[in-house]
Design a protein around this motif. Structure first.
Motif, PDB file in Angstrom:
ATOM      1  N   LEU A 187      -5.077  13.474   0.822  1.00  0.00           N
ATOM      2  CA  LEU A 187      -4.092  12.433   0.562  1.00  0.00           C
ATOM      3  C   LEU A 187      -4.721  11.357  -0.311  1.00  0.00           C
ATOM      4  CD1 LEU A 187      -4.850   9.990   2.941  1.00  0.00           C
ATOM      5  CD2 LEU A 187      -3.959  11.825   4.315  1.00  0.00           C
ATOM      6  N   TYR A 188      -3.880  10.586  -0.954  1.00  0.00           N
ATOM      7  CA  TYR A 188      -4.349   9.565  -1.905  1.00  0.00           C
ATOM      8  C   TYR A 188      -3.651   8.251  -1.590  1.00  0.00           C
ATOM      9  CZ  TYR A 188      -5.892   7.552  -6.333  1.00  0.00           C
ATOM     10  OH  TYR A 188      -6.510   6.774  -7.287  1.00  0.00           O
ATOM     11  N   SER A 189      -4.425   7.155  -1.549  1.00  0.00           N
ATOM     12  CA  SER A 189      -3.887   5.843  -1.198  1.00  0.00           C
ATOM     13  C   SER A 189      -4.280   4.829  -2.264  1.00  0.00           C
ATOM     14  CB  SER A 189      -4.407   5.378   0.172  1.00  0.00           C
ATOM     15  OG  SER A 189      -4.089   6.318   1.181  1.00  0.00           O
ATOM     16  N   PHE A 190      -3.385   3.881  -2.512  1.00  0.00           N
ATOM     17  CA  PHE A 190      -3.665   2.820  -3.484  1.00  0.00           C
ATOM     18  C   PHE A 190      -2.881   1.576  -3.106  1.00  0.00           C
ATOM     19  CE2 PHE A 190      -0.124   5.289  -5.106  1.00  0.00           C
ATOM     20  CZ  PHE A 190       0.786   4.326  -5.527  1.00  0.00           C
ATOM     21  N   ILE A 214      -7.587   2.700  -2.423  1.00  0.00           N
ATOM     22  CA  ILE A 214      -8.065   2.248  -1.115  1.00  0.00           C
ATOM     23  C   ILE A 214      -8.104   3.446  -0.175  1.00  0.00           C
ATOM     24  CG2 ILE A 214      -7.165  -0.096  -1.383  1.00  0.00           C
ATOM     25  CD1 ILE A 214      -4.801   0.745   0.409  1.00  0.00           C
ATOM     26  N   LYS A 215      -8.677   3.214   1.006  1.00  0.00           N
ATOM     27  CA  LYS A 215      -8.682   4.216   2.072  1.00  0.00           C
ATOM     28  C   LYS A 215      -7.545   3.927   3.047  1.00  0.00           C
ATOM     29  CE  LYS A 215     -12.403   6.453   0.745  1.00  0.00           C
ATOM     30  NZ  LYS A 215     -12.322   7.850   0.246  1.00  0.00           N
ATOM     31  N   TYR A 216      -6.948   4.986   3.541  1.00  0.00           N
ATOM     32  CA  TYR A 216      -5.830   4.852   4.472  1.00  0.00           C
ATOM     33  C   TYR A 216      -6.371   4.818   5.895  1.00  0.00           C
ATOM     34  CZ  TYR A 216      -1.403   5.889   6.843  1.00  0.00           C
ATOM     35  OH  TYR A 216      -0.296   5.834   7.663  1.00  0.00           O
ATOM     36  N   ASP A 217      -6.160   3.696   6.568  1.00  0.00           N
ATOM     37  CA  ASP A 217      -6.592   3.536   7.959  1.00  0.00           C
ATOM     38  C   ASP A 217      -5.337   3.363   8.815  1.00  0.00           C
ATOM     39  OD1 ASP A 217      -8.008   3.197  10.263  1.00  0.00           O
ATOM     40  OD2 ASP A 217      -8.623   1.136   9.845  1.00  0.00           O
ATOM     41  N   PRO A 218      -4.740   4.464   9.276  1.00  0.00           N
ATOM     42  CA  PRO A 218      -3.434   4.369   9.945  1.00  0.00           C
ATOM     43  C   PRO A 218      -3.536   3.723  11.318  1.00  0.00           C
ATOM     44  CG  PRO A 218      -4.274   6.599  10.111  1.00  0.00           C
ATOM     45  CD  PRO A 218      -5.250   5.850   9.233  1.00  0.00           C
ATOM     46  N   ILE A 219      -2.489   3.001  11.685  1.00  0.00           N
ATOM     47  CA  ILE A 219      -2.321   2.431  13.030  1.00  0.00           C
ATOM     48  C   ILE A 219      -1.244   3.262  13.722  1.00  0.00           C
ATOM     49  CG2 ILE A 219      -1.683   0.394  14.357  1.00  0.00           C
ATOM     50  CD1 ILE A 219      -2.688  -1.318  12.076  1.00  0.00           C
ATOM     51  N   GLY A 275      -9.690   6.617  -3.589  1.00  0.00           N
ATOM     52  CA  GLY A 275      -8.488   6.710  -2.765  1.00  0.00           C
ATOM     53  C   GLY A 275      -8.233   8.077  -2.182  1.00  0.00           C
ATOM     54  N   VAL A 276      -9.089   9.059  -2.481  1.00  0.00           N
ATOM     55  CA  VAL A 276      -8.890  10.429  -1.981  1.00  0.00           C
ATOM     56  C   VAL A 276      -9.500  10.544  -0.591  1.00  0.00           C
ATOM     57  CG1 VAL A 276      -9.299  12.863  -2.407  1.00  0.00           C
ATOM     58  CG2 VAL A 276      -8.897  11.309  -4.331  1.00  0.00           C
ATOM     59  N   GLN A 277      -8.754  11.124   0.345  1.00  0.00           N
ATOM     60  CA  GLN A 277      -9.229  11.359   1.706  1.00  0.00           C
ATOM     61  C   GLN A 277      -8.918  12.790   2.117  1.00  0.00           C
ATOM     62  OE1 GLN A 277      -7.338   7.393   3.193  1.00  0.00           O
ATOM     63  NE2 GLN A 277      -8.686   8.105   4.831  1.00  0.00           N
ATOM     64  N   MET A 278      -9.755  13.318   2.997  1.00  0.00           N
ATOM     65  CA  MET A 278      -9.555  14.665   3.532  1.00  0.00           C
ATOM     66  C   MET A 278      -9.331  14.554   5.037  1.00  0.00           C
ATOM     67  SD  MET A 278      -9.549  17.981   2.798  1.00  0.00           S
ATOM     68  CE  MET A 278     -10.577  18.241   1.345  1.00  0.00           C
ATOM     69  N   VAL A 279      -8.206  15.074   5.521  1.00  0.00           N
ATOM     70  CA  VAL A 279      -7.883  15.064   6.944  1.00  0.00           C
ATOM     71  C   VAL A 279      -7.499  16.477   7.357  1.00  0.00           C
ATOM     72  CG1 VAL A 279      -7.130  12.655   6.963  1.00  0.00           C
ATOM     73  CG2 VAL A 279      -5.480  14.456   6.492  1.00  0.00           C
ATOM     74  N   THR A 280      -7.539  16.715   8.666  1.00  0.00           N
ATOM     75  CA  THR A 280      -7.186  18.024   9.222  1.00  0.00           C
ATOM     76  C   THR A 280      -5.888  17.902   9.986  1.00  0.00           C
ATOM     77  OG1 THR A 280      -9.533  18.558   9.426  1.00  0.00           O
ATOM     78  CG2 THR A 280      -7.975  19.922  10.668  1.00  0.00           C
ATOM     79  N   ASN A 326       0.843  -1.193   0.000  1.00  0.00           N
ATOM     80  CA  ASN A 326       0.000   0.000   0.000  1.00  0.00           C
ATOM     81  C   ASN A 326       0.879   1.244   0.000  1.00  0.00           C
ATOM     82  OD1 ASN A 326      -2.217  -1.763   0.281  1.00  0.00           O
ATOM     83  ND2 ASN A 326      -2.029  -1.730   2.500  1.00  0.00           N
ATOM     84  N   PHE A 327       0.413   2.250  -0.728  1.00  0.00           N
ATOM     85  CA  PHE A 327       1.098   3.537  -0.780  1.00  0.00           C
ATOM     86  C   PHE A 327       0.102   4.633  -0.414  1.00  0.00           C
ATOM     87  CE2 PHE A 327       3.838   0.982  -3.454  1.00  0.00           C
ATOM     88  CZ  PHE A 327       5.104   1.438  -3.150  1.00  0.00           C
ATOM     89  N   THR A 328       0.572   5.610   0.363  1.00  0.00           N
ATOM     90  CA  THR A 328      -0.222   6.785   0.725  1.00  0.00           C
ATOM     91  C   THR A 328       0.583   8.025   0.375  1.00  0.00           C
ATOM     92  OG1 THR A 328      -1.342   5.599   2.522  1.00  0.00           O
ATOM     93  CG2 THR A 328      -1.395   8.004   2.579  1.00  0.00           C
TER      94      THR A 328
END
Length: 556
Positions: free
Chosen positions: A91-94, A155-160, A77-82, A31-33
């Motif tokens: 950010l974009y993830s795939f 994909i969506k980025y679900d960080p740990i 794959g596009v997400q919006m974070v603050t 996975n890449f973000t």
């Protein structure tokens, strides 16, 4: 182009290839973000027990551009974070096949890479054949150009964020010491504090950015966190002598005097304690004076005396750890940089991290959850203290007692499956033992009117011996009956019949001979009273002229 990144240094290409190769060992897909500040390559295995991620800073690339607002295709794959400053960041993830990417990134024999470009063109002007494809362009020193277009899945980025949680906890427990011990605190430990504080302030997914420093009388066993910082060459030299196919697990054991690193394989035993595989181990001991720094959360009893020398130990898988260490320099002469390892209680994740210029590598491993070490249970701990590199001269006083609560690993599911209770087949459903007078079942059971008279191949003494065993089985209580679904081998006790007399071999032969002769006489009488037609008689006698009318008997 919605994204484009280029690097030209051969050493950077080697780092990129080792990163992709190591991530493929964790999971087949990588996975890449993409963010405006860095490119994150990460992978987590299917059992959620190993997480590996490498962050390439924007300065790692000679050319780096990211235009998330121009993305039309693959918008999943596009997400919006603050960010911490309140600004919205996209950010974009795939996800892409790691084996294909490893083959593409591999350095060819007898040549080197001058230019390596990664791009994504999911804008409105993108041709349909290039949508959701990773555009890779490679220019070799031999003036050969290569282009690859592997397909990826948005994909969506679900960080740990275990790394952020550990560093926040580390600053809360030990950070207050740096304020009161500016003169005696080692400068290398001060750099770790400053780096952790800077990372927490700029992290996009930091859920708990507010500091909560702990006083010495507020620390409990739930606040335990330990740090080991050493040069990566100390661990890398040990791993080079370990074969993951032979040694499966690795153990870190550290006290204020020494650090012991052990690679081992547990023994496997079969039935009757037969050894199927022998246990083996390989260990190396390092003096703590050779480490950069270390912080240990010590344990004490109610009287304020240490229960032991403050030894901490964790066990984890060797294979993933060794693959992660391969991301560093492949040459022993370039093994520079420090390796930081954070861990709490056994069973909680181990965080391993080392930084190189513009590249930050992190590994999260689940550790063995065994709660017994040297015959003592961790729940018996009543007090705790902290020690920051005793050789550097910073310690604290004993702390007040506080109960220890079990902690759940962030990588594991919240609700663990309950273990099924297995009942013994010798017991009933309620756990009670069946009636002892019940008879053990066997596969072939004779009728009640049958008697052990078929003893043609035994002598008289064998017959008497068997009869004696039957008599003893009747007098002694029978074993417990097994469940209905289990077929057991055994003997069914015969009821005592006083009318049966012991007979010798000659008398039994005479009795059987009389029975046989009587059967012949009865058959002859039947043939005389019931005349049969010749055709019918032939059909009943045998299969042909050479076939005997009646098979020979035992006494013919």
């Amino acid at each position: 182009m919605s994204f484009k990144a280029t690097f030209q240094d051969p050493e950077k290409h080697n780092t990129w290839f080792r990163t992709v190769s190591a991530l493929t060992t964790v999971r087949k897909e990588i996975n890449f973000t993409i963010t405006s500040a860095e490119l994150i390559a990460w992978a987590i295995n299917t059992t959620d027990t190993t997480l590996c991620q490498v962050k390439f800073a924007r300065s790692f690339f000679e050319d780096y551009e990211f235009k998330p607002y121009d993305i039309v295709f693959g918008e999943d794959g596009v997400q919006m974070v603050t960010d911490p400053h309140g600004n919205d960041q996209k950010l974009y993830s795939f996800e892409v096949n790691g084996k294909h990417l490893t083959t593409i990134s591999k350095k060819p024999d007898g040549d080197s890479v001058n230019d390596f470009t990664i791009a994504i063109n999911n804008t409105a002007n993108c041709p349909d054949v290039l949508a959701n494809r990773l555009l890779i362009h490679i220019e070799m020193s031999s003036l050969i150009s290569k282009d690859y277009t592997p397909q990826f899945t948005p994909i969506k980025y679900d960080p740990i964020v275990i790394d952020l949680k550990y560093k926040r906890k580390f600053l809360d427990v030990y950070g207050s010491k740096s304020l009161s011990a500016q003169e005696t605190l080692d400068y290398r430990l001060s750099e770790i504090f400053a780096e952790a504080d800077r990372e927490l302030a700029t992290a996009l997914f930091n859920e708990n950015n507010k500091p909560n420093p702990k006083d010495v009388d507020q620390l409990t066993m739930a606040d335990e966190i330990n740090l080991v910082c050493c040069n990566q060459a100390l661990i890398k030299n040990f791993l080079d002598n370990c074969n993951p196919n032979v040694t499966e697990e690795m153990k870190l054991e550290i006290s204020n005097q020494k650090l012991c690193v052990t690679a081992f394989t547990k023994a496997i035993y079969g039935k009757n304690n037969d050894v199927l595989r022998n246990s083996m181990s390989l260990s190396n001991t390092i003096n703590t004076s050779d480490l950069e720094c270390h912080c240990l959360f010590l344990k004490e009893n109610e009287r304020g005396d240490r229960r032991d020398d403050g030894t901490k130990s964790i066990v984890f898988k060797l294979k993933d750890f060794k693959n992660f260490m391969s991301i560093g320099s492949s040459s022993k002469s370039n093994l520079s940089g420090n390796l930081n390892m954070w861990f709490c209680h056994r069973g909680e994740p181990l965080l391993v991290e080392f930084n190189k210029p513009d590249v930050k590598s992190e590994l999260v491993l689940i550790t063995d959850s065994s709660g017994i070490v040297n015959g003592e249970n961790e729940n018996a701990i009543t007090k705790a203290t902290t020690a920051v590199s005793p050789a550097k001269g910073v310690t604290t006083e004993p702390l007040r007692a506080e109960p220890f609560f079990s902690r759940v690993s962030p990588l594991k599911p919240a609700s663990l499956p309950t273990k099924e209770i297995r009942r013994s087949p010798l017991k009933t459903m309620d756990g009670s033992v069946p009636n002892k007078n019940s008879v053990t079942k066997r596969l072939f059971v004779k009728g009640d009117d049958e008697h052990p008279l078929s003893l043609w191949d035994h002598e008289e003494d064998d017959f008497q011996k068997e009869r004696q065993e039957h008599d003893e089985a009747i007098l002694l209580p029978a074993p417990a009956e097994r469940s209905r679904t289990t077929i057991g081998w055994g003997r069914k006790p015969l009821e005592l019949d006083h009318n049966i007399k012991q007979m010798d071999k000659q008398s039994m032969l005479k009795q059987e001979k009389r029975k046989y002769l009587q059967e012949l006489k009865d058959e002859q009488k039947k043939q005389k009273t019931e005349p049969m037609d010749s055709s019918v008689h032939e059909s009943q006698e045998g299969l042909g002229p050479t076939q005997p009318n009646k098979p020979k008997g035992l006494f013919d």
